[in-house]
Scaffold this motif. Structure first.
Motif, PDB file in Angstrom:
ATOM      1  N   LEU A  23      21.373  54.518  51.676  1.00  0.00           N
ATOM      2  CA  LEU A  23      22.030  55.951  50.358  1.00  0.00           C
ATOM      3  C   LEU A  23      21.220  55.257  49.340  1.00  0.00           C
ATOM      4  O   LEU A  23      22.027  54.003  48.858  1.00  0.00           O
ATOM      5  CB  LEU A  23      23.425  56.652  50.228  1.00  0.00           C
ATOM      6  CG  LEU A  23      23.768  57.921  51.461  1.00  0.00           C
ATOM      7  CD1 LEU A  23      25.056  58.049  51.401  1.00  0.00           C
ATOM      8  CD2 LEU A  23      23.205  58.768  51.841  1.00  0.00           C
ATOM      9  N   GLU A  24      20.381  55.801  48.408  1.00  0.00           N
ATOM     10  CA  GLU A  24      19.813  55.265  47.495  1.00  0.00           C
ATOM     11  C   GLU A  24      18.609  56.428  46.630  1.00  0.00           C
ATOM     12  O   GLU A  24      18.303  57.037  47.203  1.00  0.00           O
ATOM     13  CB  GLU A  24      18.605  53.543  47.243  1.00  0.00           C
ATOM     14  CG  GLU A  24      18.063  54.096  48.164  1.00  0.00           C
ATOM     15  CD  GLU A  24      17.560  53.210  48.735  1.00  0.00           C
ATOM     16  OE1 GLU A  24      17.659  52.250  48.400  1.00  0.00           O
ATOM     17  OE2 GLU A  24      16.158  52.699  49.836  1.00  0.00           O
ATOM     18  N   ASP A  62      21.110  60.665  45.257  1.00  0.00           N
ATOM     19  CA  ASP A  62      21.321  59.712  46.610  1.00  0.00           C
ATOM     20  C   ASP A  62      20.473  60.690  47.175  1.00  0.00           C
ATOM     21  O   ASP A  62      20.982  61.740  47.576  1.00  0.00           O
ATOM     22  CB  ASP A  62      22.424  59.451  47.355  1.00  0.00           C
ATOM     23  CG  ASP A  62      22.869  58.187  45.968  1.00  0.00           C
ATOM     24  OD1 ASP A  62      21.819  57.179  45.624  1.00  0.00           O
ATOM     25  OD2 ASP A  62      24.157  57.889  46.373  1.00  0.00           O
TER      26      ASP A  62
END
Length: 176
Positions: free
Chosen positions: A63-64, A74
């Motif tokens: 997740l980013e 995210d």
């Protein structure tokens, strides 16, 4: 001049041609392939369930924020690999971010032709999945059905359409 028996048989021949013609909707049928078992690594299969000789695999995810829209928070950034696929006309599979119950939170189709070649012959790529609640993501799974070729339906083309089609693309809420 044609013999009488040839002329007498002509109407029957026309009736047979008309009834067996491609324009008859009776000869055109659409079916949908069953959805294959999703996994982190799958053997890609055609609409009859036969393996194509191609393996697709999720090799990692995290997740980013997406670098082009970091303000959106995210997203699921995942990396995938196709082994045995053709660079220009290979298969495509649906990739889904799932929760711990394997319910799809977001899906999209990834194409082997959109990946880049590695020295070992594999095709690798990465993509992003937008999900409503990224904190619920427990993994990314691939569905083995080849989504790269979907012939025309009877409704679209009664003459050349019909046959078995891949399952509809996967979407949010689907139990995998």
């Amino acid at each position: 001049m044609l013999p009488a028996r040839v002329l007498a048989g002509a109407p029957l021949a026309l009736v047979i041609l008309a009834l067996s013609g491609c324009s008859s909707h009776w000869g055109c049928t659409d079916t949908t392939a069953g959805r294959g078992e999703a996994g982190r690594r799958v053997q890609v299969e055609d609409t009859s369930g036969r393996p194509l000789g191609v393996t697709a695999e999720v090799v990692g995810w995290r997740l980013e924020p997406h670098p082009q829209v970091p303000s959106e928070g995210d997203k699921v950034h995942f990396h995938y690999r196709f082994d045995g696929a053709d660079e220009t006309s290979g298969p495509a599979v649906d990739a889904c971010a799932v929760d711990k119950e394997r319910v799809a939170l977001g899906c999209q189709t990834v194409y082997s032709s959109g990946a880049w070649p590695e020295p070992d012959g594999a095709l690798v790529g990465d993509d992003w999945l937008a999900v409503e609640h990224p904190e619920q993501v427990a993994g990314v799974l691939l569905i083995p059905n080849d989504q790269s070729y979907d012939r025309r339906t009877c409704e679209q083309d009664i003459k050349d359409g019909g046959g078995t089609h891949p399952p509809k693309p996967a979407g949010r809420g689907l139990q995998l």
